[in-house]
Design an enzyme around this catalytic site. Structure first.
Site, short mmCIF file in Angstrom:
data_model
loop_
_atom_site.label_atom_id
_atom_site.label_comp_id
_atom_site.label_asym_id
_atom_site.label_seq_id
_atom_site.Cartn_x
_atom_site.Cartn_y
_atom_site.Cartn_z
N GLU A 144 -5.16 -8.63 0.82
CA GLU A 144 -5.84 -8.28 2.08
C GLU A 144 -7.30 -8.02 1.79
O GLU A 144 -7.65 -7.39 0.79
CB GLU A 144 -5.27 -7.00 2.71
CG GLU A 144 -3.90 -7.10 3.30
CD GLU A 144 -3.42 -5.76 3.88
OE1 GLU A 144 -4.26 -4.94 4.31
OE2 GLU A 144 -2.19 -5.55 3.88
N GLU A 179 0.81 -1.23 0.00
CA GLU A 179 0.00 0.00 0.00
C GLU A 179 0.84 1.28 0.00
O GLU A 179 0.76 2.10 0.91
CB GLU A 179 -0.94 0.02 1.22
CG GLU A 179 -1.89 -1.13 1.26
CD GLU A 179 -2.96 -1.02 2.36
OE1 GLU A 179 -3.93 -1.79 2.29
OE2 GLU A 179 -2.83 -0.18 3.28
#
Length: 462
Positions: free
Chosen positions: A367, A168
């Site tokens: 995720e 991320e």
């Protein structure tokens, strides 16, 4: 049991976490300070219940027990990260032998339990000394990261075949340089853009370095949190707002990672507002060489946007929010603990976008998960009855299954997270794990969802 949603043979079932969020032992084993250790020391009040990263879930000492539990609940893969400041305490120079031993032990233990390790090199945890040199604003830190990446490949590449340069990468940009929820708490878009750009240069250099090693099977990629931008309506102004949000928050990393170049439209917007980063000769060739083998996709919630209601204050700091307003869709389904919308179809829309616009790049869900506060309310006979989590994962898996049926190149599903772990500023406020962790005693207890995911993995579907 009859399996209605069957997944492809060899599908990756597992979970993800990061070093700072589970290892603990922040001042043990020769580890250097990272920005989280430092920020917690200086402003503990900004962390939920003043709980910092020093102990977290104690994976450093309990990894054998944890890996045994992973095996028990059907994991065949697990994504972890290496702590840069544990491996190379000041970010540069001498490698810490205790850290090498620890990561070797963890990797070997995973493999001994038939769990393939997926390893992330950087998950928000800049070594403090390097942050003090400017962190990702400083091109020399990119070089230090490249050296660190090479060291990891050299030490662990004989057993680790799935590498990810960043997790991320937009989050440190948003948190650290735009919206003040990560250290160094800067609000300055030009610096944010430079950080984002150097992160991609660091990614590309690590990819290039990896490919100089002769690992037969290995793949290297990146993990991006892709948040589909849905417009309020088909009105051209709303469509433009959603396109702009998508440029800033998705395509700023997705395009260079998978296509090897930035979207022209994003460059135009930054140029028009005098926010372009400093670049170097040869960078565009480097970015082309940094195209990933494998893309990890984190998906939690959609972004819904509409055209601006009011003109931006041009005397204030330049922000992506100059180009759109957030929109709360009436009747949306919510995870009220996190204040996040639950929209399972988003996972399908992301995968179809990758198929149609990004060459159907090989990908997996790296995720997806649901954080819930005060889960002790749901304990019956000593076990958290987290039916809400089972419903959440099942709903997303149905849409993922549909994407696979429509030929999307999806290889697996990783839940965030294996066990309750420390979350950046929220500490243990919201619990995400299949396994409950008592932070006083460090006792691990499987939740109802742990038994459920075990049967999903064993049946390769549900």
């Amino acid at each position: 049991m009859s399996v209605q949603y069957k997944f492809p043979t060899g599908f990756w079932w597992g979970s993800a976490t990061s070093a700072t969020q589970i290892e603990g032992a922040a001042n043990e084993g020769g580890k250097g300070l990272n920005i989280w250790d430092h920020w917690y020391k200086t402003e503990p009040n900004r962390f939920f219940d003043n709980v910092g990263p020093e102990s977290t879930s104690n994976f450093y000492h309990l990894y054998k027990e944890d890996i045994r539990l992973m095996k028990e609940i059907g994991h065949n893969t697990f994504r972890m990260s290496i702590s840069w400041s544990r491996l190379i305490p000041t970010g540069r120079g001498k490698v810490n032998a205790e850290a090498v031993q620890f990561y070797n032990n963890v990797i070997d233990e995973l493999i001994a339990n038939d769990i393939e390790p997926f390893v992330t090199l950087y998950h928000f945890d800049m070594p403090l000394e390097l942050q003090e040199e400017g962190g990702w604003e400083n091109r020399e830190v990119v070089e230090a990261y490249t050296d660190y990446a090479k060291e990891c490949f050299r030490l662990f590449g004989d057993r680790v075949q799935k590498w990810f340069t960043f997790n991320e990468p937009i989050v440190p940009v948003e948190g650290g340089y735009l919206y003040d929820f990560h250290y160094p708490n800067v609000v300055d878009a030009r610096r944010a853009v430079q950080v984002a750009y150097h992160t991609m240069i660091a990614h590309a250099q690590a990819v290039r370095a990896y490919r100089t090693f002769s690992f037969e099977e290995g793949q290297i990629g990146i993990v991006l949190n892709l948040t589909p931008s849905y417009p309020r309506s088909e009105n051209p102004a709303d469509l433009q707002a959603s396109n702009r949000a998508d440029l800033f928050f998705n395509r700023s990393f997705l395009d260079p990672s998978v296509l090897g170049e930035y979207p022209a439209e994003l460059i135009d917007i930054l140029r028009e507002h005098d926010q372009l980063p400093v670049t170097e000769q040869g960078d565009s060739k480097l970015l082309k060489e940094g195209i990933v083998d494998l893309l990890g996709v984190n998906y939690y919630q959609p972004r819904r946007v509409k055209a601006k209601e009011h003109l931006p204050n041009t005397d204030g700091p330049f922000m992506p929010d100059w180009f759109f307003d957030n929109y709360e869709m009436p009747g949306r389904k919510m995870n009220k603990y996190r204040g996040w919308e639950i929209y399972e179809k988003g996972i399908y829309d992301i995968m179809m976008n990758l198929k149609e616009n990004y060459g159907n790049v090989e990908s997996f869900i790296a995720e997806n998960g649901m954080g819930v506060e005060d889960e002790s309310r749901f304990i019956v006979d000593g076990e958290v009855q987290d039916d809400y989590r089972i419903e959440f994962i099942g709903g997303h898996l149905k849409w993922l299954h549909k994407a696979i049926e429509e030929q999307c190149n999806v290889r697996g599903f990783h839940m965030w997270s294996f066990m309750d772990n420390w979350s950046w500023m929220n500490a243990y406020k919201n619990r995400y794990g299949f396994i409950s962790v008592d932070i006083e005693t460090q006792k691990r207890t499987p939740k109802k969802s742990a038994h459920w995911i075990k049967t999903v993995s064993e049946n390769n579907g549900f």
